[in-house]
Design an enzyme around this catalytic site. Structure first.
Site, short mmCIF file in Angstrom:
data_model
loop_
_atom_site.label_atom_id
_atom_site.label_comp_id
_atom_site.label_asym_id
_atom_site.label_seq_id
_atom_site.Cartn_x
_atom_site.Cartn_y
_atom_site.Cartn_z
N THR A 83 2.44 46.93 -38.61
CA THR A 83 2.17 47.64 -37.35
C THR A 83 0.72 48.08 -37.21
O THR A 83 0.20 48.17 -36.12
CB THR A 83 3.07 48.88 -37.27
OG1 THR A 83 4.20 48.67 -38.08
CG2 THR A 83 3.50 49.16 -35.89
N THR A 159 4.60 49.09 -43.54
CA THR A 159 5.01 50.26 -44.34
C THR A 159 6.19 49.99 -45.26
O THR A 159 6.33 50.66 -46.28
CB THR A 159 5.37 51.45 -43.42
OG1 THR A 159 6.31 51.01 -42.46
CG2 THR A 159 4.14 52.02 -42.75
N ASP A 160 7.06 49.03 -44.90
CA ASP A 160 8.30 48.87 -45.65
C ASP A 160 8.09 48.71 -47.15
O ASP A 160 8.73 49.36 -47.95
CB ASP A 160 9.09 47.66 -45.12
CG ASP A 160 9.95 48.05 -43.93
OD1 ASP A 160 9.68 49.13 -43.37
OD2 ASP A 160 10.87 47.29 -43.59
N LYS A 238 8.63 55.48 -49.64
CA LYS A 238 8.92 55.65 -48.21
C LYS A 238 10.28 56.32 -48.13
O LYS A 238 11.30 55.71 -48.49
CB LYS A 238 8.94 54.29 -47.51
CG LYS A 238 9.10 54.39 -45.99
CD LYS A 238 9.04 53.03 -45.31
CE LYS A 238 9.10 53.20 -43.79
NZ LYS A 238 9.07 51.92 -43.08
#
Lengths: 422, 472
Positions: A83, A159-160, A238
């Site tokens: 993103t 981010t995952d 995360k």
């Protein structure tokens, strides 16, 4: 007719004029009307479709090299996808691979006041699709830019699996003399509320403001747009699917905080500064990660021990696996036992995430310990997985077994602070 | 004034809040929540839209570079309003209401509804955009001055409410954010300032006919677009009150005329309606560059949704007069209120009691009880009303006891046996005694004494006849 063309669509009841938009999900024709709204027209109701104007050719600007300010540090921003800092082409729906310094500066103009910016497009993928070869590609790019004299690197990353990459880079660089900061974004950069710009600015501020080296993560500290934290590469997870402050240090605190409003830097730990760069880039793909649960099938253990050289067990509680009572569970125990006997490695971590595993508190833990399972202290399961892959890629089985429970890159904290659990 | 000669162009936009959960999450639509218990602050950036252009209105706001403070209540806001969780699918009930309204406006529903993000960086939308979807096009309403076109009907989410503001910070409350809104826009065919008011009234009536819209101050807003020959389109936002529409339009015309007379150029702006027909500058007009697709939500195919038929309030008023003998005033009151469904159910089951009695009870009884007894009977449910009407219809509770019975129901102390009628013979006997004991009292006083004795158990009409008979 192709996306971007101006078209006129006549239906039984209406007539719509607008720009044809891409649509990969349904068979309807999507038109962007003059007022900005998109509408979908079912092919069943279309009487006539007419091309009014071809899509105007996009003006390809020539990249003008940016002037360097010798008083400022130079930061190289590596883009890997996700993103953050990606540009969406709304006409084709795709994410464009054009990622130049001026694109980035257009997106985050403040960053050029902090440092001289160079960019490099390393990959363009969603992070869940990453493989070890991508880590190696990123590591090579870091090496290349470090050699060329950059003062620090920011990696824009999905981010995952950002923390997996962070851990992999931390292990791969045995010694490192520049800071490498992974930055993600939980809200896409096409919206006014995106966290991308602030995370980037804070990462640049950290590199520019302090003389350090090593791999870190920079993300929002909380839901407010007022501070970011620098997080350790091997001890961050995360912890939320969507919040800006999803990234939390586990079993330790953050390394530093950057105040976004007054740009002040606050350090919580002594900071490391290396003076050379050495790399061990190999990663073994013979490591598996298994989460235990109730009513677990023995076949999973059979599969893992047959296909991997090492297994990380994300056990329950203090590091339990279902291996003590009942015929099936005893069978699992025997499978692990013979796997280790034949040279396999079993690493024990906990799905509790917070806290340390323990080899002797309960007899069931002792049974695992007795057959040679290695208890990984307070290491995160994902970090243990990356660490084992890296160890097996670069060391013998014997060395791997010795190094696994040792603290190499801050992945183990032997003293847990009560304030680090929330 | 000759508006045609003036080159008068005017269109209105009506924003009506719906009485459902929020549009893209499961939070209830409480628009005036209690003290906030969630606090956070954000900054917003102007970003290039779908066409690669930064919108004029967005960059105007970005220049101010302010911090936005948000306050919210856990009862009415969740991570979705905080822009910390992606939107949930569009609220089905709100979409149904939107589609019903589209039919009432004779509009054509879009085959596949696409949710868009409309860039808004003044802080009133935490995400930096407002989600909006065009659901129907090409509708119309009939007015006294001809057909007025309704080119667009949209379903969108309400913005947050501004609490305070200074140079550096703006504070918003989030309870209102995400409440569904239907936006209905007319074209510029409105003939004159009074006609604008008529159109706004008619649109409001149609929206209320869905009976699932919010009522009260701030739940419906009118924006007016005005221009005259030589001028440009100006949008005036934030009318709360229909009556002020003609005055504000007249005010805007004379503002534009004055500028034109001085030879100045009229800029296309958004202005806020102030009291006394004045307007103040808010921001430049946003362009189409501010819209891009909401990629988190799948498009909606409205033909999959079954809709109930809806009767317009105006048609209902006529029918109530014709079928049930309600006077126009009473018919309007019932048709407009939430009690109209109860009214229709009650009248369908009743054999003896008539429309006016039921309507009068539903409309006036709560007010009368509040005035006389200072009791709020809004806790009386539809079923309790229907049961009471059934008892009255069957003669088990006298009509005259209805207020007394409603108070008892509201307090949870209703016992239908307490209203068992007094037999005619018993009543006659009692009246005879009272009349005999009070030979000098006038008719009214006797009536009062008897009604007090049989509080609520006897019908006044019957009592008065018996007294008259006995006094002969």
């Amino acid at each position: 007719m192709k996306p971007g063309d101006t078209i006129k669509v006549r239906t039984k009841e209406n007539e719509f004029t607008g720009i044809l938009m891409p649509n990969e999900e349904t068979d309807s024709v999507i038109v962007k009307l003059d007022n900005g709204y998109n509408i979908g027209i079912s092919p069943k109701s279309i009487v006539k479709k007419e091309l009014l104007k071809n899509k105007p050719a996009s003006d390809t600007k020539k990249e003008t090299p940016l002037k360097k300010d010798p008083k400022k540090k130079t930061i190289t921003v590596l883009h890997t996808g996700g993103t953050i800092a990606s540009k969406v082409d709304y006409e084709t729906g795709g994410v464009t691979a054009h990622f130049t310094a001026s694109d980035l500066i257009q997106l985050v103009p403040e960053i050029k006041d902090i440092a001289n910016i160079e960019t490099d497009l390393v990959a363009n993928m969603m992070s869940e699709d990453m493989n070890f070869s991508d880590y190696q590609k990123i590591a090579k790019a870091i090496q290349r830019h470090a050699k060329a004299g950059t003062d620090g690197i920011i990696i824009g990353h999905g981010t995952d699996t950002l923390t997996y990459t962070a851990a992999a880079l931390a292990f791969m660089f045995e010694e490192i003399d520049i800071p490498v900061i992974l930055v993600g974004s939980q809200r896409s950069s096409d919206r006014g509320s995106s966290d991308a710009a602030m995370n980037l600015i804070c990462a640049a501020q950290f590199i520019s403001g302090i003389d350090t080296s090593g791999v870190y993560i920079c993300m929002h500290e909380n839901t407010d747009d007022d501070s970011c934290v620098i997080l350790p590469a091997t001890k961050t997870r995360k912890m939320h699917t969507s919040r800006r402050d999803a990234f939390k240090p586990v079993n330790c605190g953050p390394v530093a905080r950057i105040d976004y409003i007054d740009r002040k830097l606050e350090l919580f730990n002594d900071i490391y500064k290396g003076n050379k760069l050495t790399i061990k880039p190999e990663l073994s793909d013979k490591v598996g990660l298994i989460k235990t649960h109730t009513n677990m099938s023995t076949s999973l253990f059979e599969f893992a021990t047959k296909n991997y050289k090492a297994i990380v067990i994300e056990g329950t509680g203090l590091g339990h696996a279902p291996t003590s009572i009942g015929k099936e569970n005893l069978k699992k125990y025997e499978i692990l036992k013979s796997f280790i006997k034949k040279g396999g490695i079993v690493a024990i971590t906990s799905q509790c995430i917070y806290g340390r595993v323990h080899p002797t508190v309960y007899s069931n833990l002792r049974r695992l310990s007795n057959i040679g399972c290695i208890f990984c202290e307070d290491m995160l399961p994902e970090t243990a997985y990356i660490k084992l892959s890296w160890l097996l890629g670069n060391y013998s089985t014997k060395e791997t077994k010795e190094l696994l429970p040792k603290n190499l890159r801050g992945e183990i904290n032997f003293r847990l602070d009560p304030g680090d659990f929330y | 004034m000759d508006y045609e000669k003036l080159g008068f162009m005017c269109g209105i936009e009506i924003h009506q809040q719906l009485e459902t959960h929020k549009l893209y999450c499961e939070c209830p639509s409480i628009v005036h929540d209690k003290d906030p218990d969630i606090f956070f602050s954000r900054k917003l950036r102007a970003v290039a839209g779908e066409t690669g252009k930064v919108d004029a209105a967005a960059s105007h706001e970005k220049k101010k570079d302010r911090i936005f403070n948000y306050q919210a209540c856990t009862t009415s806001s969740c991570l979705v309003e905080m822009d910390e969780e992606p939107p949930h699918p569009m609220n089905k009930e709100a979409l149904e209401i939107g589609l019903q309204a589209a039919h009432l406006f004779n509009a054509k529903v879009i085959d596949e509804i696409q949710v868009m993000r409309k860039t808004v960086v003044d802080g009133s939308n935490v995400s930096g955009f407002q989600r909006t979807a065009l659901i129907a096009v090409d509708g119309y309403i009939d007015t006294s001055k001809g057909k007025i076109n309704i080119p667009l009907i949209c379903l969108e989410e309400e913005a947050a409410k501004k609490v305070t503001e200074d140079d550096k910070t703006v504070t918003f409350r989030l309870d209102r954010l995400g409440v569904p809104l239907i936006e209905v826009s007319t074209d510029a065919g409105i003939k004159d300032p009074d006609h604008a008011k008529e159109c706004a009234e008619k649109i409001g009536m149609i929206l209320r006919s869905t009976s699932r819209v919010k009522r009260g101050i701030g739940t419906i807003r009118q924006d007016v677009n005005v221009s005259i020959k030589g001028g440009v389109r100006t949008e005036i936002k934030g009318f709360q009150d229909l009556k002020s529409i003609p005055d504000i339009i007249i005010g805007e015309i004379s503002r534009q005329q004055k500028l034109l007379k001085k030879g100045e150029k009229v800029k296309s702006t958004v202005r806020k309606a102030e009291q006394g027909g004045k307007t103040v500058f808010l921001r430049p007009m946003p362009g189409s560059a501010r819209m891009y697709p909401e990629t988190d939500i799948l498009p909606v195919i409205p033909s999959d949704i079954a809709l109930d038929d809806i009767e317009l309030i105006d048609d209902k008023v006529k029918r109530y007069g014709k079928e049930f003998g309600l006077g126009e005033d009473l018919a309007k009151k019932v048709a407009k209120s939430a009690a109209s469904a109860t009214f229709e159910k009650a009248i369908e089951k009743s054999k003896v009691i008539k429309g006016p009695f039921i309507a009068e009870t539903l409309i006036s009884a709560p007010r009368e009880i509040r005035r006389k007894n200072d009791i709020d009977i809004s806790n009386v449910s539809e079923n309790q009303y229907l049961n009471l009407f059934a008892l009255i219809d069957a003669g088990k509770v006298p009509k005259g006891a209805i207020l007394d019975a409603l108070v008892a129901i509201s307090k949870g102390k209703f016992n239908k046996d307490a209203y068992k009628g007094v037999s005619q013979a018993e009543l006659k006997k009692s009246i005879a005694e009272i009349v005999k004991d009070n030979p000098d009292k006038p008719f009214g006083a006797l009536m009062g004494m008897i009604m007090a004795k049989f509080s609520g158990k006897v019908d006044g009409k019957v009592v008065s006849e018996i007294i008259k008979e006995q006094l002969k």
